[in-house]
Design a protein around this motif. Structure first.
Motif, PDB file in Angstrom:
ATOM      1  N   PRO A  27       0.830  -1.212   0.000  1.00  0.00           N
ATOM      2  CA  PRO A  27       0.000   0.000   0.000  1.00  0.00           C
ATOM      3  C   PRO A  27       0.863   1.261   0.000  1.00  0.00           C
ATOM      4  CG  PRO A  27       0.095  -0.937   2.199  1.00  0.00           C
ATOM      5  CD  PRO A  27       0.801  -1.903   1.299  1.00  0.00           C
ATOM      6  N   VAL A  28       0.237   2.323  -0.350  1.00  0.00           N
ATOM      7  CA  VAL A  28       0.904   3.622  -0.304  1.00  0.00           C
ATOM      8  C   VAL A  28       0.972   4.061   1.167  1.00  0.00           C
ATOM      9  CG1 VAL A  28       0.808   6.029  -1.020  1.00  0.00           C
ATOM     10  CG2 VAL A  28       0.095   4.222  -2.597  1.00  0.00           C
ATOM     11  N   VAL A  29       2.160   4.199   1.675  1.00  0.00           N
ATOM     12  CA  VAL A  29       2.365   4.592   3.071  1.00  0.00           C
ATOM     13  C   VAL A  29       2.660   6.088   3.105  1.00  0.00           C
ATOM     14  CG1 VAL A  29       3.714   4.246   5.162  1.00  0.00           C
ATOM     15  CG2 VAL A  29       3.223   2.303   3.650  1.00  0.00           C
ATOM     16  N   ALA A  30       1.786   6.819   3.749  1.00  0.00           N
ATOM     17  CA  ALA A  30       1.943   8.280   3.833  1.00  0.00           C
ATOM     18  C   ALA A  30       2.104   8.680   5.287  1.00  0.00           C
ATOM     19  CB  ALA A  30       0.737   8.991   3.219  1.00  0.00           C
ATOM     20  N   ASN A  31       3.127   9.419   5.562  1.00  0.00           N
ATOM     21  CA  ASN A  31       3.388   9.974   6.891  1.00  0.00           C
ATOM     22  C   ASN A  31       3.372  11.489   6.755  1.00  0.00           C
ATOM     23  OD1 ASN A  31       4.031  10.325   9.545  1.00  0.00           O
ATOM     24  ND2 ASN A  31       6.187   9.821   9.323  1.00  0.00           N
ATOM     25  N   VAL A  38       6.114  10.015   1.622  1.00  0.00           N
ATOM     26  CA  VAL A  38       5.258   8.983   1.043  1.00  0.00           C
ATOM     27  C   VAL A  38       6.157   7.888   0.491  1.00  0.00           C
ATOM     28  CG1 VAL A  38       3.652   8.415  -0.821  1.00  0.00           C
ATOM     29  CG2 VAL A  38       3.305  10.480   0.538  1.00  0.00           C
ATOM     30  N   ASP A  39       5.866   6.632   0.882  1.00  0.00           N
ATOM     31  CA  ASP A  39       6.553   5.462   0.337  1.00  0.00           C
ATOM     32  C   ASP A  39       5.622   4.786  -0.669  1.00  0.00           C
ATOM     33  OD1 ASP A  39       8.691   5.976   1.942  1.00  0.00           O
ATOM     34  OD2 ASP A  39       8.088   4.595   3.520  1.00  0.00           O
ATOM     35  N   ASP A  40       6.055   4.731  -1.933  1.00  0.00           N
ATOM     36  CA  ASP A  40       5.245   4.133  -3.003  1.00  0.00           C
ATOM     37  C   ASP A  40       6.196   3.403  -3.946  1.00  0.00           C
ATOM     38  OD1 ASP A  40       3.305   3.392  -4.745  1.00  0.00           O
ATOM     39  OD2 ASP A  40       3.021   5.373  -5.626  1.00  0.00           O
ATOM     40  N   THR A  41       6.536   2.153  -3.593  1.00  0.00           N
ATOM     41  CA  THR A  41       7.512   1.391  -4.385  1.00  0.00           C
ATOM     42  C   THR A  41       6.979   1.008  -5.754  1.00  0.00           C
ATOM     43  OG1 THR A  41       6.731  -0.634  -3.314  1.00  0.00           O
ATOM     44  CG2 THR A  41       8.614   0.499  -2.313  1.00  0.00           C
ATOM     45  N   ARG A  42       5.656   0.957  -5.904  1.00  0.00           N
ATOM     46  CA  ARG A  42       5.066   0.578  -7.193  1.00  0.00           C
ATOM     47  C   ARG A  42       4.762   1.792  -8.067  1.00  0.00           C
ATOM     48  NH1 ARG A  42       2.836  -4.528  -7.798  1.00  0.00           N
ATOM     49  NH2 ARG A  42       4.028  -6.009  -6.559  1.00  0.00           N
ATOM     50  N   THR A  98      -2.420  21.793  -7.089  1.00  0.00           N
ATOM     51  CA  THR A  98      -1.617  20.592  -6.917  1.00  0.00           C
ATOM     52  C   THR A  98      -0.162  20.933  -6.656  1.00  0.00           C
ATOM     53  OG1 THR A  98      -1.232  20.426  -9.299  1.00  0.00           O
ATOM     54  CG2 THR A  98      -3.149  19.267  -8.386  1.00  0.00           C
ATOM     55  N   THR A  99       0.466  20.092  -5.857  1.00  0.00           N
ATOM     56  CA  THR A  99       1.893  20.182  -5.565  1.00  0.00           C
ATOM     57  C   THR A  99       2.479  18.793  -5.693  1.00  0.00           C
ATOM     58  OG1 THR A  99       1.541  22.028  -4.032  1.00  0.00           O
ATOM     59  CG2 THR A  99       3.629  20.836  -3.867  1.00  0.00           C
ATOM     60  N   GLU A 100       3.437  18.618  -6.575  1.00  0.00           N
ATOM     61  CA  GLU A 100       4.047  17.308  -6.797  1.00  0.00           C
ATOM     62  C   GLU A 100       5.131  17.057  -5.760  1.00  0.00           C
ATOM     63  OE1 GLU A 100       6.737  15.910 -10.283  1.00  0.00           O
ATOM     64  OE2 GLU A 100       4.653  15.620 -10.936  1.00  0.00           O
ATOM     65  N   PHE A 101       5.150  15.820  -5.243  1.00  0.00           N
ATOM     66  CA  PHE A 101       6.170  15.445  -4.277  1.00  0.00           C
ATOM     67  C   PHE A 101       7.538  15.429  -4.957  1.00  0.00           C
ATOM     68  CE2 PHE A 101       2.485  14.350  -2.031  1.00  0.00           C
ATOM     69  CZ  PHE A 101       2.790  14.031  -0.720  1.00  0.00           C
ATOM     70  N   SER A 102       8.547  15.800  -4.221  1.00  0.00           N
ATOM     71  CA  SER A 102       9.919  15.700  -4.725  1.00  0.00           C
ATOM     72  C   SER A 102      10.481  14.325  -4.380  1.00  0.00           C
ATOM     73  CB  SER A 102      10.797  16.790  -4.116  1.00  0.00           C
ATOM     74  OG  SER A 102      10.826  16.684  -2.704  1.00  0.00           O
ATOM     75  N   THR A 103      11.306  13.779  -5.283  1.00  0.00           N
ATOM     76  CA  THR A 103      11.842  12.439  -5.118  1.00  0.00           C
ATOM     77  C   THR A 103      13.059  12.469  -4.206  1.00  0.00           C
ATOM     78  OG1 THR A 103      11.076  11.865  -7.329  1.00  0.00           O
ATOM     79  CG2 THR A 103      12.726  10.424  -6.318  1.00  0.00           C
ATOM     80  N   LYS A 121      10.528   6.776  -2.729  1.00  0.00           N
ATOM     81  CA  LYS A 121      10.335   7.617  -1.551  1.00  0.00           C
ATOM     82  C   LYS A 121      10.260   9.077  -2.003  1.00  0.00           C
ATOM     83  CE  LYS A 121      12.632   4.542   1.733  1.00  0.00           C
ATOM     84  NZ  LYS A 121      11.393   4.204   2.451  1.00  0.00           N
ATOM     85  N   TYR A 122       9.261   9.760  -1.453  1.00  0.00           N
ATOM     86  CA  TYR A 122       8.993  11.138  -1.869  1.00  0.00           C
ATOM     87  C   TYR A 122       8.699  11.980  -0.630  1.00  0.00           C
ATOM     88  CZ  TYR A 122       8.061   8.353  -6.059  1.00  0.00           C
ATOM     89  OH  TYR A 122       8.153   7.456  -7.097  1.00  0.00           O
TER      90      TYR A 122
END
Length: 868
Positions: free
Chosen positions: A194-198, A235-239, A252-257, A262-263
């Motif tokens: 799953p998408v893990v968001a902290n 946010v952890d999203d390995t897929r 919208t604001t895009e996460f930085s890698t 991991k973002y």
């Protein structure tokens, strides 16, 4: 003419339906033998699924089996249906004729035409007669059932095996199982991570609010956050092939890698009603949002501006939703030509700005500004005043405008008054009166006797008049205004004026530091600065008193003052000691009130301050004795309060011993350990008891405890006797309740000598009640004898009397939990209370330095020592 056009079509009722049934029978006979193998394969697969034969397979093996079965099924379907074709209408017509067993094919005859054409009328008539006869036979046409011929193809009836397997499998599974069917066609691959968001929202630091952590499962919770909060997190999203996106009301604001899969993100929230997290092309979480705006602070005058002798007193209130960070007082001259005429064109009009102290980010402020502004050039002139409050965002709130007359100092020396008149004229119109003021300074300089031939005044007048006559710039005018004030103060008060200003400055700096919650080191430094300034002021006042003229003038001023308001050096020293003690104990509000009392005492200072030892003059013996009596009354009340506290402690020990004796009597135990004494001495094993009757069967340990208690009670009774003797020596009437208290103490001694702790506790209870009644009687005496100068003493006595009432066995106030209800009166702690608070603080600090104590205890002590 074409023969086909002349031959009419003959239709029989139901002929079309019969031809359609014949066509369907032909299609079924050709299709069913080919479909049965395919359906058998499907039946076997469904049976295998219901028997759960696919469970436990490796996901990839399961996938391979499904792929192989799908390919085999597709190949079998192609092989079975490769030569199949749908029947034509002619074949259906012929099938209907065969099923009807009618000769000569009537359907074909009805639809045929003459080959020779329609030229021969005889042939045409004969042909039409033939068609009518065949059309009459169409009504007898009928369909027969289809015959696929499976029996001839499957002589062993193997086609029923898959059906039987399907029935058995469904019965074994307990009916149709959709879950097993889904598991059969879905390999058990592990679900994608799953998408893990902290994520969290951090409000601005000045709000003092804790961070808000976002739970992905909470969709309906409304997040109430202040404006300017920052949302941040990882946010952890390995897929995920693309970075996640954070959306606030469509923005919208895009996460930085950060690394692979991991973002991170950080965005400031200024507005919005919804936050959305999108990842893997879908919405992963959503939260409702309510942004709390940061309103501008408010500030205004609590009361009209007042004047306390020479000091300006401004009471103000203010507030902000998240805290006021600063308050500034701005003062402008009202109705004067001072402004653009006195300043260059590129400068603002002159404004007096005073930054008032604010304790941290206080949501509500209420304070009083008291400052001696008589040295300002505007003293004696009308000014306008405004207050400005600032919050952490830099927003400003302003008060209403107040106009008042800035107080000026009253000078008794005629030359000093003349210099102040010159200074005031220079303030009103610097350029218009500049030459006149310079001439006036020269006239004063020419008469040395008017300023007692003081060389400092003489030199100042000479230099100041020359500079003012030569230059008219702002710097020269400001310096001349200050020079005239200093010279006037020197003529009025001599060298003590500087020392007095130093005391006032030190007092104001200390008060401001307490208001803004400064650290203990800074407070101690400022207190020492106040001590030094006060000592210097007293020394210079003593030196000034050596001049006979000054002594005579100050004595004349002292005769005009209220004798009950006179002070000594000891009074100031004690007040400074109280202020220091309160600051160390964290009682800063009380210390601020004491500083205000110190200012008032300084304003009422008399020539008695000239005595370095702080002794009162003999000319005021009677009036001084009254003040001394007030001080003695305070000391005696403190002594009686200490006696009451000690008697309460002895009463508690006796009651505990009485309860233990009662338990021993019920159990009838032998050889019990003696009661531990107050000094921690361990009792020795007692003898066999015969009950708990007074004077009988007391063990050695209990006898030792009783002897110690009797000795302590006897010592306390002796202290009470000395106290009553002191009352008689000072000419004060001894309350009868104190005599009753002394007799009750004697009865308690006798009971302790017998070992009867219960009777001793009853006598000690009577002694304590009589002591508290004696405090009330003494307070009443002092209330009847009080004068104008001891109102504070009576207030302290009344406060102590109130606190002695309605106490529970632990000494806590009953009905006012922790004395949290504000009575509206400013109460200054008594000396005994301050000493006790200091002892508690010292013990807490000692324990805080012991690192061997548990961490929970050290954290608790740190919270107790924290100054709010």
């Amino acid at each position: 003419m074409d023969a086909s056009q002349t031959t009419p079509t003959i239709q029989a009722p139901g002929l079309g339906r019969k031809i359609g049934l014949a066509w369907a029978a032909l299609a079924w006979e050709g299709l069913w033998p080919r479909v049965v193998p395919l359906l058998s394969c499907v039946a076997l697969f469904v049976a295998a699924a219901h028997l759960d034969l696919f469970a436990g397979l490796d996901p990839w093996a399961h996938t391979g089996i499904l792929g192989a079965l799908a390919l085999a099924f597709a190949g079998l379907a192609w092989w079975q249906l490769r030569d199949f074709s749908w029947p034509a209408r002619k074949e259906a017509t012929r099938r209907l004729e065969r099923d009807s067993e009618i000769p000569h094919r009537p359907l074909a005859a009805v639809q045929d035409n003459l080959a020779a054409g329609n030229t021969d009328p005889m042939a045409v008539a004969l042909w039409e007669a033939h068609r009518r006869r065949e059309a009459e036979r169409l009504a007898s046409l009928s369909n027969k059932a289809a015959h696929p011929g499976l029996a001839s193809l499957d002589k062993w009836a193997l086609r029923f095996v898959p059906l039987l397997a399907l029935v058995v499998a469904i019965a074994a599974a307990g009916g149709w199982r959709s879950d097993r069917m889904a598991a059969a066609v879905t390999p058990a691959f592990p679900p994608p991570p799953p998408v893990v968001a902290n994520l969290w929202i951090a409000p601005p630091a000045y709000t003092g609010k804790p961070p808000v952590y976002l739970d992905m499962a909470e969709h309906d919770k409304v997040l109430r956050i202040p404006v300017g909060s920052k949302i941040a997190g990882f946010v952890d999203d390995t897929r995920g092939r693309k970075p996640p996106v954070l959306s606030i009301d469509g923005k919208t604001t895009e996460f930085s890698t950060v690394s692979k899969g991991k973002y991170q993100v950080e965005e400031t929230i200024t507005e919005g009603k919804q936050i959305t997290l999108q990842a893997r092309g879908d919405e992963q979480a959503r939260w409702k949002l309510h942004v709390i705006p940061d309103l501008a602070p408010t500030v205004d005058f609590a009361r009209p501006i007042g004047v306390d002798k020479w000091s300006t007193k401004i009471e103000y209130i203010g507030g902000d939703d998240f805290g006021v960070t600063g308050v500034q007082l701005q003062m402008r001259l009202h109705g004067s030509v001072l402004g653009d005429d006195a300043l260059s064109s590129d400068e603002e009009p002159e404004v007096l700005r005073v930054d008032l102290p604010v304790a941290g980010n206080s949501k509500k402020i209420a304070d009083t500004f008291v400052r001696d502004l008589t040295s300002h050039p505007w003293a004696g002139l009308k000014v306008t005043v405004m207050l400005f409050a600032t919050d952490a965002l830099g927003q400003k709130g302003r008060s209403s405008v107040e106009t008042f007359l800035l107080p000026e100092r009253v000078f008794n020396d005629p030359t000093a008054r003349a210099l102040i008149v010159l200074r005031k004229a220079l303030t009103r119109d610097p350029k218009g009166y500049r030459i006149d003021v310079a001439d006036g300074m020269r006239l004063v300089h020419a008469n040395p006797k008017s300023y007692r031939e003081d060389p400092v005044v003489q030199l100042g007048l000479r230099i100041g008049s020359v500079r003012l006559a030569q230059k008219d710039d702002k710097e020269t005018i400001v310096d001349t205004q200050k020079l005239l004030w200093d010279l006037a103060m020197r003529l009025e008060s001599g060298s003590t004026s500087d020392a007095e200003r130093a005391v006032e400055q030190a007092r104001q700096e200390l008060r401001d530091a307490m208001q803004r919650q400064a650290g203990d080191e800074e407070i101690e430094k400022l207190i020492q600065q106040l001590y030094d300034a006060m000592a210097r002021w007293q020394r210079e006042l003593a030196e000034k008193m050596k001049d006979p003229d000054e002594r005579r003038r100050m004595e004349e001023q002292a005769e005009k003052m209220d004798p009950n308001n006179t002070i000594t050096g000891d009074d100031l020293q004690k007040m400074l000691d109280k202020i220091r003690e309160m600051a160390k104990n964290g009682q800063r509000e009380e210390a601020k009130r004491m500083l205000e009392e110190l200012r008032k005492m300084m304003e009422n200072a008399t020539p008695m301050m000239a005595n370095p030892n702080g002794q009162q003059r003999q000319q005021q013996g009677q009036k001084g004795q009254q003040g001394q009596g007030n001080q003695q009354g305070r000391e005696m009340m403190n002594q009686l309060d200490q006696l009451s506290r000690r008697q309460n402690q002895l009463l508690g020990e006796s009651e505990r011993e009485g309860r233990q004796q009662g338990q021993q009597g019920q159990r009838g135990q032998q050889g019990q350990q003696g009661q531990q004494g107050q000094r921690g001495q361990q009792g020795q094993q007692g003898q066999q008891g015969q009950g708990q009757q007074p004077g009988q069967g007391q063990g050695q340990g209990q006898g030792q405890w009783g002897e110690q208690q009797r000795g302590q009670q006897e010592g306390l009774r002796g202290r009470l006797g000395d106290f009553m003797k002191k009352l008689d020596e000072n000419g004060l009437q001894m309350p009868e309740s104190l005599g009753r208290a002394e007799r009750s103490m004697r009865e308690a001694e006798d009971a302790l000598r017998r070992g009867d702790s219960r009777e001793a506790s009853r006598a000690q209870r009577r002694a304590l009640d009589n002591l508290q009644q004696g405090m009330g009687d003494m307070a009443e005496q002092m209330r009847q004898q009080r004068g104008p100068g001891n109102n504070q003493d009576i207030a302290e006595i009344e406060e102590r009397e109130r606190r002695s009432e309605d106490r529970d066995p632990l000494g806590r106030s009953d009905g006012n939990y922790g004395d949290a209800i504000d009575s509206g009166a400013d109460k200054v702690p008594l000396e005994l209370d301050r000493q006790r608070s200091r002892e508690i603080l010292d013990e807490l600090r000692r324990r805080a330095g012991d690192q061997l104590r548990p961490k929970e205890e050290l954290d608790y002590i740190d919270r107790l020592l924290k100054t709010y």
